[in-house]
Scaffold this active site. Structure first.
Site, PDB file in Angstrom:
ATOM      1  N   LYS A  87       0.839  -1.216   0.000  1.00 43.83           N
ATOM      2  CA  LYS A  87       0.000   0.000   0.000  1.00 43.83           C
ATOM      3  C   LYS A  87       0.866   1.254   0.000  1.00 43.83           C
ATOM      4  O   LYS A  87       0.629   2.178  -0.780  1.00 43.83           O
ATOM      5  CB  LYS A  87      -0.899   0.003   1.245  1.00 43.83           C
ATOM      6  CG  LYS A  87      -1.611   1.323   1.464  1.00 43.83           C
ATOM      7  CD  LYS A  87      -2.461   1.299   2.710  1.00 43.83           C
ATOM      8  CE  LYS A  87      -1.773   1.714   3.973  1.00 43.83           C
ATOM      9  NZ  LYS A  87      -1.547   3.165   4.127  1.00 43.83           N
ATOM     10  N   ASN A  88       1.856   1.291   0.881  1.00 48.52           N
ATOM     11  CA  ASN A  88       2.623   2.529   1.041  1.00 48.52           C
ATOM     12  C   ASN A  88       3.574   2.809  -0.117  1.00 48.52           C
ATOM     13  O   ASN A  88       4.111   3.908  -0.221  1.00 48.52           O
ATOM     14  CB  ASN A  88       3.399   2.509   2.364  1.00 48.52           C
ATOM     15  CG  ASN A  88       2.466   2.712   3.554  1.00 48.52           C
ATOM     16  OD1 ASN A  88       1.277   2.983   3.370  1.00 48.52           O
ATOM     17  ND2 ASN A  88       3.005   2.580   4.755  1.00 48.52           N
ATOM     18  N   CYS A 111      -5.410  13.588  12.585  1.00 49.78           N
ATOM     19  CA  CYS A 111      -5.309  12.164  12.316  1.00 49.78           C
ATOM     20  C   CYS A 111      -5.307  11.442  13.637  1.00 49.78           C
ATOM     21  O   CYS A 111      -4.774  11.950  14.622  1.00 49.78           O
ATOM     22  CB  CYS A 111      -4.017  11.903  11.563  1.00 49.78           C
ATOM     23  SG  CYS A 111      -3.626  10.177  11.405  1.00 49.78           S
ATOM     24  N   ARG A 144       0.338  14.994  12.880  1.00 53.19           N
ATOM     25  CA  ARG A 144       0.875  14.763  11.535  1.00 53.19           C
ATOM     26  C   ARG A 144       0.833  15.995  10.621  1.00 53.19           C
ATOM     27  O   ARG A 144       0.098  16.041   9.635  1.00 53.19           O
ATOM     28  CB  ARG A 144       0.134  13.600  10.873  1.00 53.19           C
ATOM     29  CG  ARG A 144       0.284  12.319  11.627  1.00 53.19           C
ATOM     30  CD  ARG A 144      -0.444  11.177  10.947  1.00 53.19           C
ATOM     31  NE  ARG A 144       0.443  10.380  10.118  1.00 53.19           N
ATOM     32  CZ  ARG A 144       0.052   9.280   9.474  1.00 53.19           C
ATOM     33  NH1 ARG A 144      -1.171   8.875   9.528  1.00 53.19           N
ATOM     34  NH2 ARG A 144       0.904   8.595   8.765  1.00 53.19           N
ATOM     35  N   ARG A 178      -8.572  -0.508   4.607  1.00 53.47           N
ATOM     36  CA  ARG A 178      -7.686   0.476   3.983  1.00 53.47           C
ATOM     37  C   ARG A 178      -6.331  -0.144   3.669  1.00 53.47           C
ATOM     38  O   ARG A 178      -5.632   0.330   2.780  1.00 53.47           O
ATOM     39  CB  ARG A 178      -7.466   1.674   4.919  1.00 53.47           C
ATOM     40  CG  ARG A 178      -8.662   2.586   5.047  1.00 53.47           C
ATOM     41  CD  ARG A 178      -8.288   3.811   5.848  1.00 53.47           C
ATOM     42  NE  ARG A 178      -6.980   4.281   5.443  1.00 53.47           N
ATOM     43  CZ  ARG A 178      -6.056   4.785   6.258  1.00 53.47           C
ATOM     44  NH1 ARG A 178      -6.308   4.937   7.534  1.00 53.47           N
ATOM     45  NH2 ARG A 178      -4.887   5.161   5.811  1.00 53.47           N
ATOM     46  N   ASP A 190       4.679   0.949  11.927  1.00 51.14           N
ATOM     47  CA  ASP A 190       3.495   0.248  11.413  1.00 51.14           C
ATOM     48  C   ASP A 190       3.405  -1.209  11.890  1.00 51.14           C
ATOM     49  O   ASP A 190       2.419  -1.889  11.601  1.00 51.14           O
ATOM     50  CB  ASP A 190       3.466   0.299   9.882  1.00 51.14           C
ATOM     51  CG  ASP A 190       3.086   1.682   9.365  1.00 51.14           C
ATOM     52  OD1 ASP A 190       2.668   2.531  10.167  1.00 51.14           O
ATOM     53  OD2 ASP A 190       3.207   1.914   8.143  1.00 51.14           O
TER      54      ASP A 190
END
Ligand code: UD1
Length: 422
Positions: free
Chosen positions: A22-23, A117, A122, A399, A307
């Protein structure tokens, strides 16, 4: 709203394929804005965040076609708007990476501020200051970042005073079309930044030093189309390995990239998981082994990734011993702890540190996902808890984890999605 019901107790066994990252996919999709020619992307994960980024590109007039082989062809030659509206940006903070490519290619960008967030404030100050150093004029007004360049951006030296993945990506994408040389210092070294740089190089960009803390870019006048395959998701890989360790199972993860997971694999081995690497596959085997608590401190790559912090918290919650988890990347990234405590976890948070004392058993409970990786930790907890864990707000997990319940079921877990239940 959908819910996930996880009935704990199954040992995970079998094999699954790891999805595209994803990133890496999100900035790579944004980078398609840098060329008027089509870019064909393979291994894009089917995730809500990817859908949101494609939607954002479409609202700007970009042509998006899904090919028969599931590759996605994107052509920004038809772009007719440089506006990233609030409605889309608010659902996905990473949308801010369209700022650099829009500005570099079209001379203008109007991108909504992402807003607060769940895992900290952030800010985007590093993105803005970096683009200003390249010659852009930027005003933040009415909730939008309005950026304009007078002709081409100009190559410059940019020194970040802290490591930011998104800011490194934004500035890198802006610098590739700038006039002259740019040097990005204290750049993020994440594998996803390298993947983005490799895509840009395939488009004709001149970049060296990606993967180190100093990236040098010789600006070119235009970039061309190309075909590119997105790298495997290292966080998805790490999450399933934690699941194997917690359930005492043995799983094989195919099509991943073990070289991007050094810090995570080292800690998993310390926790007792036997790890075997066969090319692009990783086998995690916990059969007959004892799970031991491990201390972790999160920091930018190549250190332990933030993460994976939530997943290690829940692993430590059922491991032998006491562990200290220190979060240095984001403020306020321990919201999963309150939910884990509801499942019987023994944990205390003090500022950016959490002390966890392993317990023999977690108990199923109704829990609520608060952010993407927090939701992964709750699923992991559910896999080993007694009875049923019912997780609300699962849009967070959609997500970032492709087909999570199908993949877990393939490994023998008992997990179902309740659609539209309140
Ligand atoms: C990316 C990842 C996210 C991961 C994070 C850190 C994507 C889409 N998301 O997020 O999953 O958790 O890297 O590895 O790739 N900061 C500032 N000013 C800025 C930018 C950042 O102060 O202008 C701060 C942030 O608040 C945070 C730290 O820098 O404390 C790191 O954030 P950053 O690396 O920018 O994270 P993201 O790129 O948003």
């Amino acid at each position: 709203m959908d819910k996930l019901v996880i009935s704990g107790g199954a040992k995970l066994e079998g094999e699954i394929r790891i999805s595209g990252a994803k990133n890496a996919a999100l900035p790579i999709l944004a980078a398609t804005l840098l060329s008027k020619q089509p870019i064909v992307l393979a291994n894009l994960p089917h995730l809500q965040d990817v859908t949101t980024m494609l939607e954002l590109l479409r609202t700007m007039g970009v042509d998006v076609t899904i090919n028969e082989d599931m590759s996605v062809e994107i052509c920004a030659g038809s772009l007719n708007s440089v506006i990233a509206p609030y409605d889309l940006v608010k659902t996905m903070r990473a949308s801010v990476v369209v700022l650099g490519p829009l500005l570099a290619h079209f001379g203008e960008a109007i991108v909504s501020l992402p807003g607060g967030c769940a895992i900290g404030s952030r800010p985007v100050d590093l993105h803005i200051r970096g683009l200003e150093a390249l010659g852009a004029t930027i005003n933040v007004e009415d909730g939008f970042i309005k950026a304009i360049s007078n002709g081409r951006l100009k190559g410059a030296k940019i020194l970040f005073d802290m490591v930011s993945v998104g800011a490194t990506e934004n500035i890198l994408m802006a610098a590739v079309l700038a006039d002259g040389t740019s040097i990005i210092e204290n750049a993020a070294r994440e594998p996803e930044v390298i993947d983005l740089a490799n895509l840009l190089i395939a488009m004709g960009a001149q970049i060296t030093g990606h993967g180190t803390d100093t990236i040098t870019v010789e600006g070119v006048e235009a970039l061309h189309g190309c075909e590119y395959k997105v790298m495997p998701d290292r966080i998805e890989t790490g999450t399933y390995l934690v699941a194997a360790a917690m359930t005492g199972g043995k799983i094989k993860l195919k099509d991943t990239d073990p070289s991007t997971l050094d810090a995570v694999l080292m800690k998993l081995e310390d926790a007792g998981l036997k790890i075997e690497i066969e090319g692009n596959n990783i086998i995690g085997d916990m059969t007959g082994r004892t799970l031991k608590a491990v201390d972790i401190t999160t920091a930018p790559y190549p250190a332990f990734p933030t993460d994976m912090q939530a997943q290690f918290c829940v692993m430590n919650a059922v491991a032998q011993g006491v562990s200290t988890i220190k979060e240095t990347v984001f403020e306020n990234r321990f919201m999963h702890i309150d939910e884990l405590i509801r499942m019987g976890c023994d944990a205390k948070v003090n500022g950016n540190t959490c002390i966890i004392t392993g317990v023999k058993q977690l108990n199923g409970a109704p829990v609520m996902a608060t952010d993407l990786r927090a939701s992964a930790s709750l699923v992991l907890g559910g896999l080993v808890a007694t009875g049923d864990t019912v997780m609300d707000r699962i849009y967070h997990i959609d997500r970032g984890y492709e087909c999570i319940e199908e993949k877990l079921r393939q490994l023998g877990a008992k997990i179902t999605r309740l659609v539209g239940k309140r």
